[in-house]
Design a protein around this motif. Structure first.
Motif, PDB file in Angstrom:
ATOM      1  N   ASN A 229      33.996   4.766 -26.488  1.00 50.59           N
ATOM      2  CA  ASN A 229      35.004   4.410 -25.498  1.00 50.59           C
ATOM      3  C   ASN A 229      35.974   3.338 -26.004  1.00 50.59           C
ATOM      4  O   ASN A 229      36.796   2.832 -25.256  1.00 50.59           O
ATOM      5  N   SER A 230      35.874   3.007 -27.296  1.00 49.27           N
ATOM      6  CA  SER A 230      36.565   1.820 -27.800  1.00 49.27           C
ATOM      7  C   SER A 230      37.912   2.134 -28.447  1.00 49.27           C
ATOM      8  O   SER A 230      37.985   2.597 -29.587  1.00 49.27           O
TER       9      SER A 230
ATOM     10  N   SER B  29      37.215   9.681 -22.119  1.00 47.10           N
ATOM     11  CA  SER B  29      38.194   8.662 -21.752  1.00 47.10           C
ATOM     12  C   SER B  29      39.090   8.311 -22.935  1.00 47.10           C
ATOM     13  O   SER B  29      40.320   8.268 -22.805  1.00 47.10           O
ATOM     14  N   LEU B  30      38.494   8.072 -24.084  1.00 45.26           N
ATOM     15  CA  LEU B  30      39.279   7.691 -25.257  1.00 45.26           C
ATOM     16  C   LEU B  30      40.177   8.837 -25.718  1.00 45.26           C
ATOM     17  O   LEU B  30      41.283   8.615 -26.222  1.00 45.26           O
ATOM     18  N   ARG B  31      39.716  10.064 -25.546  1.00 43.82           N
ATOM     19  CA  ARG B  31      40.535  11.214 -25.944  1.00 43.82           C
ATOM     20  C   ARG B  31      41.821  11.324 -25.129  1.00 43.82           C
ATOM     21  O   ARG B  31      42.755  11.997 -25.544  1.00 43.82           O
ATOM     22  N   SER B  32      41.865  10.650 -23.998  1.00 44.82           N
ATOM     23  CA  SER B  32      43.048  10.725 -23.137  1.00 44.82           C
ATOM     24  C   SER B  32      44.006   9.561 -23.353  1.00 44.82           C
ATOM     25  O   SER B  32      45.076   9.521 -22.745  1.00 44.82           O
TER      26      SER B  32
ATOM     27  N   LYS C 268      44.296   3.075 -19.378  1.00 45.39           N
ATOM     28  CA  LYS C 268      43.048   2.442 -19.799  1.00 45.39           C
ATOM     29  C   LYS C 268      41.884   3.409 -19.597  1.00 45.39           C
ATOM     30  O   LYS C 268      42.082   4.622 -19.513  1.00 45.39           O
ATOM     31  N   GLU C 269      40.656   2.891 -19.519  1.00 47.57           N
ATOM     32  CA  GLU C 269      39.480   3.747 -19.361  1.00 47.57           C
ATOM     33  C   GLU C 269      39.559   4.612 -18.112  1.00 47.57           C
ATOM     34  O   GLU C 269      38.946   5.681 -18.038  1.00 47.57           O
ATOM     35  N   SER C 270      40.298   4.136 -17.123  1.00 46.64           N
ATOM     36  CA  SER C 270      40.662   4.928 -15.958  1.00 46.64           C
ATOM     37  C   SER C 270      42.109   4.581 -15.643  1.00 46.64           C
ATOM     38  O   SER C 270      42.703   3.707 -16.268  1.00 46.64           O
ATOM     39  N   ASP C 271      42.672   5.278 -14.674  1.00 43.43           N
ATOM     40  CA  ASP C 271      43.962   4.841 -14.135  1.00 43.43           C
ATOM     41  C   ASP C 271      43.631   3.662 -13.233  1.00 43.43           C
ATOM     42  O   ASP C 271      43.287   3.824 -12.058  1.00 43.43           O
ATOM     43  N   ARG C 272      43.715   2.462 -13.780  1.00 44.86           N
ATOM     44  CA  ARG C 272      43.231   1.293 -13.050  1.00 44.86           C
ATOM     45  C   ARG C 272      44.087   0.954 -11.843  1.00 44.86           C
ATOM     46  O   ARG C 272      43.596   0.364 -10.875  1.00 44.86           O
ATOM     47  N   ILE C 273      45.353   1.315 -11.864  1.00 45.25           N
ATOM     48  CA  ILE C 273      46.186   1.062 -10.687  1.00 45.25           C
ATOM     49  C   ILE C 273      45.704   1.931  -9.527  1.00 45.25           C
ATOM     50  O   ILE C 273      45.490   1.443  -8.406  1.00 45.25           O
ATOM     51  N   ALA C 274      45.482   3.208  -9.792  1.00 47.24           N
ATOM     52  CA  ALA C 274      45.005   4.114  -8.745  1.00 47.24           C
ATOM     53  C   ALA C 274      43.587   3.754  -8.306  1.00 47.24           C
ATOM     54  O   ALA C 274      43.264   3.799  -7.110  1.00 47.24           O
TER      55      ALA C 274
ATOM     56  N   ALA D  97      35.253  -4.930   4.270  1.00 46.52           N
ATOM     57  CA  ALA D  97      34.126  -4.107   4.689  1.00 46.52           C
ATOM     58  C   ALA D  97      33.301  -3.705   3.473  1.00 46.52           C
ATOM     59  O   ALA D  97      33.850  -3.312   2.443  1.00 46.52           O
ATOM     60  N   GLY D  98      31.987  -3.835   3.600  1.00 49.83           N
ATOM     61  CA  GLY D  98      31.126  -3.291   2.558  1.00 49.83           C
ATOM     62  C   GLY D  98      31.249  -1.780   2.546  1.00 49.83           C
ATOM     63  O   GLY D  98      31.345  -1.140   3.605  1.00 49.83           O
ATOM     64  N   THR D  99      31.259  -1.177   1.380  1.00 49.65           N
ATOM     65  CA  THR D  99      31.484   0.262   1.281  1.00 49.65           C
ATOM     66  C   THR D  99      30.981   0.764  -0.060  1.00 49.65           C
ATOM     67  O   THR D  99      30.488  -0.013  -0.884  1.00 49.65           O
ATOM     68  N   ALA D 100      31.112   2.060  -0.277  1.00 46.31           N
ATOM     69  CA  ALA D 100      30.770   2.654  -1.577  1.00 46.31           C
ATOM     70  C   ALA D 100      31.996   2.600  -2.473  1.00 46.31           C
ATOM     71  O   ALA D 100      33.055   3.137  -2.132  1.00 46.31           O
ATOM     72  N   ILE D 101      31.856   1.945  -3.614  1.00 43.66           N
ATOM     73  CA  ILE D 101      32.955   1.778  -4.571  1.00 43.66           C
ATOM     74  C   ILE D 101      32.797   2.782  -5.706  1.00 43.66           C
ATOM     75  O   ILE D 101      31.729   2.898  -6.306  1.00 43.66           O
ATOM     76  N   GLU D 102      33.891   3.477  -6.013  1.00 44.55           N
ATOM     77  CA  GLU D 102      33.902   4.400  -7.146  1.00 44.55           C
ATOM     78  C   GLU D 102      34.430   3.644  -8.374  1.00 44.55           C
ATOM     79  O   GLU D 102      35.590   3.232  -8.405  1.00 44.55           O
ATOM     80  N   SER D 103      33.548   3.444  -9.353  1.00 47.10           N
ATOM     81  CA  SER D 103      33.958   2.695 -10.546  1.00 47.10           C
ATOM     82  C   SER D 103      34.736   3.552 -11.531  1.00 47.10           C
ATOM     83  O   SER D 103      35.361   3.026 -12.455  1.00 47.10           O
ATOM     84  N   PHE D 104      34.663   4.875 -11.383  1.00 48.54           N
ATOM     85  CA  PHE D 104      35.290   5.798 -12.317  1.00 48.54           C
ATOM     86  C   PHE D 104      34.759   5.602 -13.740  1.00 48.54           C
ATOM     87  O   PHE D 104      35.440   5.915 -14.715  1.00 48.54           O
ATOM     88  N   GLY D 105      33.544   5.037 -13.839  1.00 44.14           N
ATOM     89  CA  GLY D 105      32.973   4.782 -15.157  1.00 44.14           C
ATOM     90  C   GLY D 105      33.716   3.723 -15.943  1.00 44.14           C
ATOM     91  O   GLY D 105      33.562   3.618 -17.164  1.00 44.14           O
ATOM     92  N   ASP D 106      34.498   2.905 -15.265  1.00 46.30           N
ATOM     93  CA  ASP D 106      35.342   1.883 -15.910  1.00 46.30           C
ATOM     94  C   ASP D 106      34.700   0.513 -15.678  1.00 46.30           C
ATOM     95  O   ASP D 106      34.565   0.053 -14.538  1.00 46.30           O
ATOM     96  N   HIS D 107      34.331  -0.149 -16.758  1.00 47.17           N
ATOM     97  CA  HIS D 107      33.600  -1.412 -16.672  1.00 47.17           C
ATOM     98  C   HIS D 107      34.341  -2.482 -15.892  1.00 47.17           C
ATOM     99  O   HIS D 107      33.749  -3.236 -15.122  1.00 47.17           O
ATOM    100  N   ARG D 108      35.648  -2.580 -16.060  1.00 44.97           N
ATOM    101  CA  ARG D 108      36.374  -3.654 -15.380  1.00 44.97           C
ATOM    102  C   ARG D 108      36.537  -3.365 -13.886  1.00 44.97           C
ATOM    103  O   ARG D 108      36.560  -4.300 -13.075  1.00 44.97           O
TER     104      ARG D 108
END
Length: 456
Positions: free
Chosen positions: A105-106, A131-134, A370-376, A405-416
């Motif tokens: 992923n680097s 992720s890196l391929r994109s 980045k590793e995901s579309d961090r803005i989205a 509100a506490g909720t389920a967060i989708e990390s999109f596999g992105d560490h940050r």
């Protein structure tokens, strides 16, 4: 004692982390070695003269990817926990890899390796995960091909390059990127003539500092200007920076304890600022001025955060950060400061959710690559928590303070994303669930344990 971070397994599917709104956070700690410095230290050590000793090397998956690739190139690396001994043999001594160099992923590994291998007389294929391929690689391959690197198979990863005879160039960075700058400088150390990289916007300067520490002649200059003329005023406004290197005969080996990673420390600092009655101290952390923009923005937002430099290691300032619970106010973040806090912007967007007033973050379109579309990703998760946020092409407009509100967060596999919303979950009304929490290993192994260890 109640835990603030729990591991829970869904009835079907993988584990996720549960973050509870408890506190306060108190104590002293250090964080793992700086990821950016660790990448560069390992790569430069591989072409230095003699043995380099590195301690507090980053345990992140990204840096382990760099080590794996260097071993595939024939480097002699001895590793015991976070202590490394690397035997350098100079430029031109790598062997052709038997298989593609898998960078996981680097992006730093992939882009810097392109520069490091540019002078080698063999082909190498570089590949990564989905992720890196994109992620964009043309920005580094284009200037290196101008220097003589052959692109055997172009396109997004996997791609194949062939090194050879290089010629120095002068290259103006079209996009502020410390990785592209570093790749060109690494190639320039192997090229005939002078290689010059021109920055319109300053970026992280870890490569330049480490080269100087390894006794490599490096010229860093800004042009003279006459403020009485229009041309002079424009030159001052552009703040152009020129970094020049020549072919290096040798690089001196180093022994260095890698400073703690400020980008990792940022999450713990933010947690202390958010959670009532908290106060923490982080020691032996890197305080390179091209990395402290996050701390400066926190100060501007009203946070009680202080830092001081205690020593210097291989040209890198190292010191102490103290942070305590504070009320925050909204701010505007845009312009040339953005490249130097690009990794921290998702975290600042989360802090904006509890700040008084509107926070606007612009000029951060790079976050979409980045590793995901961090803005989205940030937009979607903030809205789940009840935050009023407008998604912009290059950032956000965030209204605060919000009742979270506490909720389920989708990390999109992105560490940050995972770490930023874990921090915000500390002040939500109920439990926050973080998906794919293992992704934090990419940059901050032990993040959840560090957070848990601060609860008093």
């Amino acid at each position: 004692m109640k835990k603030i971070v729990l591991t829970r397994k869904a009835e079907t599917g993988p584990e996720f982390k549960v973050v509870r709104p408890l506190g306060p956070l108190k104590g002293e700690l250090s964080v793992p070695g700086d990821k950016s410095i660790s990448h560069r230290a390992a790569m430069l050590a591989s072409v230095a003269s003699g043995r380099t000793e590195l301690s507090n090397f980053s345990p992140s998956l990204d840096c382990l990817s760099t080590l794996t690739c260097l071993v595939s190139l024939g480097c002699e690396i001895h590793k015991k926990e976070n202590q490394l001994s690397i035997v350098g043999k100079g430029f031109g001594q790598f062997r052709a890899p038997a298989e593609p160099l898998f960078c996981n992923n680097s992006g730093t590994t992939m882009r810097l390796l392109c520069g490091l291998l540019a002078g080698s007389d063999f082909e190498a294929t570089l590949d990564g995960d989905a992720s890196l391929r994109s992620r964009p690689m043309e920005r580094v391959l284009a200037p290196l091909s101008q220097m003589g690197l052959k692109i055997v198979k172009n396109g997004p990863p996997p791609f194949t390059i062939a090194g050879g005879k290089l010629t120095g160039i002068e290259y103006v960075l079209p996009v502020a990127s410390a990785q592209v700058k570093s790749a060109i400088l690494l190639a320039g150390l192997q090229a005939e003539g002078k290689t010059v990289v021109v920055e319109k916007i300053p970026t992280r300067d870890h490569t330049e500092r480490m080269l100087a520490a390894m006794k490599v002649p490096i010229e860093i200059s800004t042009p003279a200007f006459d403020p009485s003329t229009l041309e002079g005023r424009l030159a001052k406004e552009e703040k152009e920076k020129r970094i020049a290197v020549m072919r290096a005969k040798s690089l001196a080996s180093l022994s260095i304890k890698i400073p703690g990673d400020l980008s990792s420390a940022a999450f713990l600092v933010a947690a202390a600022v958010l959670v009532p009655k908290s106060k923490i101290t982080i020691r032996e952390v890197g305080l390179n001025p091209t990395r402290t923009a996050f701390l400066n923005i926190l100060k501007r937002m009203g946070a009680e955060v202080n830092w001081k430099v205690d020593e210097e290691r291989a040209g890198e300032p190292v010191g102490t950060i103290t942070a305590r619970h504070s009320g925050l106010k909204g701010t505007k973040i845009a312009g040339e400061i953005v490249p130097n806090l690009i990794d921290e912007l998702p975290l600042l967007a989360c802090l904006a959710a509890v700040a008084e007033g509107t926070t606007v973050i612009r000029d951060a379109e790079e976050l979409r690559k980045k590793e995901s579309d961090r803005i989205a990703a940030v937009t979607a998760n903030l809205r789940k928590m009840g935050v009023k946020v407008g998604e912009l092409e290059d950032g956000w407009a965030i209204e605060g303070p919000s009742e979270l509100a506490g909720t389920a967060i989708e990390s999109f596999g992105d560490h940050r994303i995972a770490m930023a919303f874990s921090v915000l979950g500390l002040v939500a009304s109920s439990e926050t669930l973080i998906s794919q929490p293992e992704c934090v290993e990419v940059s901050f192994p032990g993040f959840f344990d560090a957070l848990e260890g601060l609860v008093k």
